[in-house]
Write a protein that holds these residues in place. Structure first.
Motif: not given
Length: 296
Positions: A9-11, A56-58, A247-248, A280-282
């Motif tokens: 869900a967060a992603f 990509y990392r959560d 997202s942080r 939270g990003g590439f």
């Protein structure tokens, strides 16, 4: 665009919030940027950045399953004018990003490329300390980022952000002996609302983010230098229609740079960077930056 595979869900909310390629330039700083030039000096600068990422990392730093990739080519035009105000040196300036994003995938899903103009930035540095004799400078720079860039509410990636931003940055430069100098730059960013986030009709809100940049430079002679740098960005919480996206964003990055004078009035600069500890990003495998600056 292909449907994104389920990745938690967060992603999914992070993806719905959209992403930008030019936002990272809003408060970037190279070594020497906080060294004041004499009033009356004008600078024209042209930047080019190529970025490549295959991960990509959560928000926890875990690699998201499925093939992800990101390629971007971003340019920036920047004009700076140095002046004197009440005995202080200032440098009103305007920054305009532009470029394209292509060859992008998120968790195995292909994403259509995007190109255009980023959000223009208006800023000026006020030097509270300007002491060339002691090789010491300290300045404060408020930024206003105007939402005039290319933005399509139906796209995942955009060059513009469709929201106002305010940034307050401070920079300190200290010469260390005959050949070394240290640059410290820190800033905080405040975000306005994007009322066309998510599915195009949702409201994206974000809390403040913080950045710190350090550069240690070795001045080979009066014309050239090499620098090693490290930056860290801590992004604020994002909400989409009041729902926490999870997202942080955090990005730690190392950098290496070489700059040299070309003639009496121009400078060429090249820098290589790699992301570390991304959340939270590439995660960029590499980022290659070129800059040409000309004074007149």
């Amino acid at each position: 665009m292909a449907k994104l595979p389920k990745a938690g869900a967060a992603f999914a909310l992070i993806i719905a919030g959209g992403a930008t390629a030019s936002g990272a330039f809003a408060a970037e700083a190279d070594p020497g940027d906080y060294v004041a030039a004499p009033p009356g000096t004008d600078l024209g600068l042209l930047y080019y950045q190529h970025s490549s990422a295959d991960t990509y990392r959560d928000e926890h730093g875990n690699k998201v399953a499925g093939h992800s990739r990101f390629r971007s080519d971003i340019g920036i035009f920047r004009y700076v004018h140095f002046a004197e105000l009440w005995g202080y040196t200032i440098d009103p300036q305007v920054v305009v990003p532009f470029g394209r994003i292509d060859d992008a995938r998120l968790a195995g899903a292909s994403i259509r490329g995007n190109s255009g103009v980023g959000d223009p930035q208006i800023t000026a540095t006020l030097w509270l300390v300007n002491d060339p004799a002691q090789k010491r400078w300290f300045g404060i720079s408020p930024f206003v980022v105007v939402p005039l860039g290319t933005y399509d509410k139906h796209e995942v990636f955009n060059l513009g952000e469709n929201r106002w931003k305010g940034i307050l940055q401070a920079g300190y430069v200290q010469g260390l002996g005959e050949h070394f100098s240290w640059d410290w730059i820190g800033d905080v960013t405040w975000y306005g609302r994007n009322n066309e986030g998510g599915d195009g009709s949702q409201t994206l809100k974000q809390q403040q983010s913080y950045q710190m940049i350090n550069w240690l430079s070795y001045h080979i002679d009066g014309r050239s230098r090499v620098s090693a740098g490290y930056s860290t960005v801590h992004g604020g919480k994002q909400e989409l229609d009041g729902v926490d996206t999870g997202s942080r964003t955090r990005v730690d990055q190392w950098r290496a740079l070489y700059a040299t004078q070309v003639g009496a009035a121009s400078q060429f600069q090249v820098a290589l960077a790699k992301d570390l500890n991304v959340r939270g990003g590439f995660e960029r495998d590499y980022q290659l930056n070129f800059r040409i600056a000309h004074s007149f």
